[in-house]
Design a protein around this motif. Sequence first.
Motif, PDB file in Angstrom:
ATOM      1  N   GLN A  13       0.818  -1.203   0.000  1.00  7.44           N
ATOM      2  CA  GLN A  13       0.000   0.000   0.000  1.00  7.44           C
ATOM      3  C   GLN A  13       0.856   1.259   0.000  1.00  7.44           C
ATOM      4  N   ALA A  14       1.977   1.226   0.694  1.00  9.20           N
ATOM      5  CA  ALA A  14       2.855   2.396   0.716  1.00  9.20           C
ATOM      6  C   ALA A  14       3.461   2.643  -0.660  1.00  9.20           C
ATOM      7  N   ILE A  15       3.824   1.578  -1.337  1.00 12.79           N
ATOM      8  CA  ILE A  15       4.377   1.715  -2.678  1.00 12.79           C
ATOM      9  C   ILE A  15       3.316   2.253  -3.636  1.00 12.79           C
ATOM     10  N   LEU A  16       2.112   1.706  -3.554  1.00  9.65           N
ATOM     11  CA  LEU A  16       1.025   2.191  -4.403  1.00  9.65           C
ATOM     12  C   LEU A  16       0.696   3.651  -4.108  1.00  9.65           C
ATOM     13  N   TYR A  17       0.720   4.025  -2.835  1.00 11.48           N
ATOM     14  CA  TYR A  17       0.444   5.411  -2.481  1.00 11.48           C
ATOM     15  C   TYR A  17       1.481   6.345  -3.102  1.00 11.48           C
ATOM     16  N   ASP A  18       2.756   5.986  -2.993  1.00 13.60           N
ATOM     17  CA  ASP A  18       3.811   6.816  -3.590  1.00 13.60           C
ATOM     18  C   ASP A  18       3.660   6.889  -5.103  1.00 13.60           C
ATOM     19  N   TYR A  19       3.353   5.756  -5.726  1.00 12.76           N
ATOM     20  CA  TYR A  19       3.151   5.716  -7.177  1.00 12.76           C
ATOM     21  C   TYR A  19       2.017   6.646  -7.590  1.00 12.76           C
ATOM     22  N   LEU A  20       0.897   6.560  -6.897  1.00 11.33           N
ATOM     23  CA  LEU A  20      -0.253   7.389  -7.250  1.00 11.33           C
ATOM     24  C   LEU A  20      -0.004   8.859  -6.943  1.00 11.33           C
ATOM     25  N   LYS A  21       0.750   9.126  -5.896  1.00 14.47           N
ATOM     26  CA  LYS A  21       1.096  10.509  -5.564  1.00 14.47           C
ATOM     27  C   LYS A  21       1.944  11.121  -6.679  1.00 14.47           C
ATOM     28  N   HIS A  22       2.911  10.371  -7.153  1.00 15.49           N
ATOM     29  CA  HIS A  22       3.758  10.865  -8.241  1.00 15.49           C
ATOM     30  C   HIS A  22       2.978  10.961  -9.549  1.00 15.49           C
ATOM     31  N   LEU A  23       2.069  10.036  -9.768  1.00 12.46           N
ATOM     32  CA  LEU A  23       1.240  10.078 -10.972  1.00 12.46           C
ATOM     33  C   LEU A  23       0.324  11.305 -10.957  1.00 12.46           C
ATOM     34  N   THR A  24      -0.229  11.636  -9.802  1.00 12.66           N
ATOM     35  CA  THR A  24      -1.047  12.841  -9.693  1.00 12.66           C
ATOM     36  C   THR A  24      -0.220  14.079 -10.010  1.00 12.66           C
ATOM     37  N   THR A  25       0.981  14.145  -9.483  1.00  9.68           N
ATOM     38  CA  THR A  25       1.863  15.277  -9.764  1.00  9.68           C
ATOM     39  C   THR A  25       2.204  15.348 -11.244  1.00  9.68           C
ATOM     40  N   LEU A  26       2.498  14.213 -11.846  1.00  3.87           N
ATOM     41  CA  LEU A  26       2.806  14.177 -13.277  1.00  3.87           C
ATOM     42  C   LEU A  26       1.617  14.655 -14.103  1.00  3.87           C
ATOM     43  N   CYS A  27       0.426  14.260 -13.717  1.00  7.63           N
ATOM     44  CA  CYS A  27      -0.782  14.712 -14.426  1.00  7.63           C
ATOM     45  C   CYS A  27      -0.948  16.226 -14.326  1.00  7.63           C
ATOM     46  N   SER A  63      -6.135   9.231 -10.112  1.00  8.46           N
ATOM     47  CA  SER A  63      -5.005   8.907  -9.248  1.00  8.46           C
ATOM     48  C   SER A  63      -5.160   9.539  -7.866  1.00  8.46           C
ATOM     49  N   PHE A  64      -5.752  10.730  -7.814  1.00 12.58           N
ATOM     50  CA  PHE A  64      -5.972  11.381  -6.531  1.00 12.58           C
ATOM     51  C   PHE A  64      -6.995  10.614  -5.708  1.00 12.58           C
ATOM     52  N   ILE A  65      -8.074  10.168  -6.344  1.00 10.15           N
ATOM     53  CA  ILE A  65      -9.095   9.385  -5.647  1.00 10.15           C
ATOM     54  C   ILE A  65      -8.512   8.068  -5.150  1.00 10.15           C
ATOM     55  N   ALA A  66      -7.701   7.406  -5.981  1.00 12.52           N
ATOM     56  CA  ALA A  66      -7.102   6.133  -5.581  1.00 12.52           C
ATOM     57  C   ALA A  66      -6.158   6.312  -4.397  1.00 12.52           C
ATOM     58  N   SER A  67      -5.362   7.381  -4.403  1.00 10.14           N
ATOM     59  CA  SER A  67      -4.473   7.606  -3.262  1.00 10.14           C
ATOM     60  C   SER A  67      -5.286   7.931  -2.013  1.00 10.14           C
ATOM     61  N   GLY A  68      -6.398   8.622  -2.175  1.00  9.68           N
ATOM     62  CA  GLY A  68      -7.284   8.883  -1.045  1.00  9.68           C
ATOM     63  C   GLY A  68      -7.899   7.611  -0.494  1.00  9.68           C
ATOM     64  N   MET A  69      -8.179   6.652  -1.365  1.00 13.14           N
ATOM     65  CA  MET A  69      -8.715   5.367  -0.906  1.00 13.14           C
ATOM     66  C   MET A  69      -7.699   4.623  -0.047  1.00 13.14           C
ATOM     67  N   ILE A  70      -6.429   4.744  -0.415  1.00 11.93           N
ATOM     68  CA  ILE A  70      -5.384   4.097   0.392  1.00 11.93           C
ATOM     69  C   ILE A  70      -5.297   4.759   1.762  1.00 11.93           C
ATOM     70  N   VAL A  71      -5.342   6.082   1.793  1.00 17.25           N
ATOM     71  CA  VAL A  71      -5.294   6.802   3.067  1.00 17.25           C
ATOM     72  C   VAL A  71      -6.494   6.422   3.927  1.00 17.25           C
ATOM     73  N   ASP A  72      -7.665   6.367   3.309  1.00 21.75           N
ATOM     74  CA  ASP A  72      -8.873   6.002   4.048  1.00 21.75           C
ATOM     75  C   ASP A  72      -8.779   4.584   4.601  1.00 21.75           C
ATOM     76  N   ALA A  73      -8.263   3.659   3.792  1.00 22.38           N
ATOM     77  CA  ALA A  73      -8.130   2.277   4.247  1.00 22.38           C
ATOM     78  C   ALA A  73      -7.140   2.174   5.405  1.00 22.38           C
ATOM     79  N   ARG A  74      -6.052   2.920   5.325  1.00 25.78           N
ATOM     80  CA  ARG A  74      -5.062   2.902   6.406  1.00 25.78           C
ATOM     81  C   ARG A  74      -5.640   3.517   7.678  1.00 25.78           C
ATOM     82  N   TYR A  75      -6.356   4.628   7.512  1.00 24.80           N
ATOM     83  CA  TYR A  75      -6.892   5.346   8.671  1.00 24.80           C
ATOM     84  C   TYR A  75      -7.949   4.528   9.394  1.00 24.80           C
TER      85      TYR A  75
END
Length: 112
Positions: A13-27, A63-75
Amino acid sequence: MSDDDEPMAHDGQAILYDYLKHLTTLCLFSLGGVAALADKVSGRQEILVVMAMVVIGLAAFSSFIASGMIVDARYTRQPIKPHFDRYRHAAPLLLSVGLGMFMYLFFGSLRT
């Protein structure tokens, strides 16, 4: 042997979060680049540039929604929602399509 010498166990999940965070920035950077170069494309193709920006914007949103889903799942300490994979796979696909659309329009406008 210290803990620093051992390979770290990576959390998926941490790897996916970083990937999606960078993908959002790239977008978002891609949206800025398309907006900066949009004046080079003229004529009836301006609507296609707007469509390319919408597709790239959808990639950023996904990508922003997906990273938010990871944060929500962790929280909440719950599993990630089942439709997470749709967003995770849609984001790079939409970014590729949007950038491809714009590159086609931009290089086509250079020829004329």
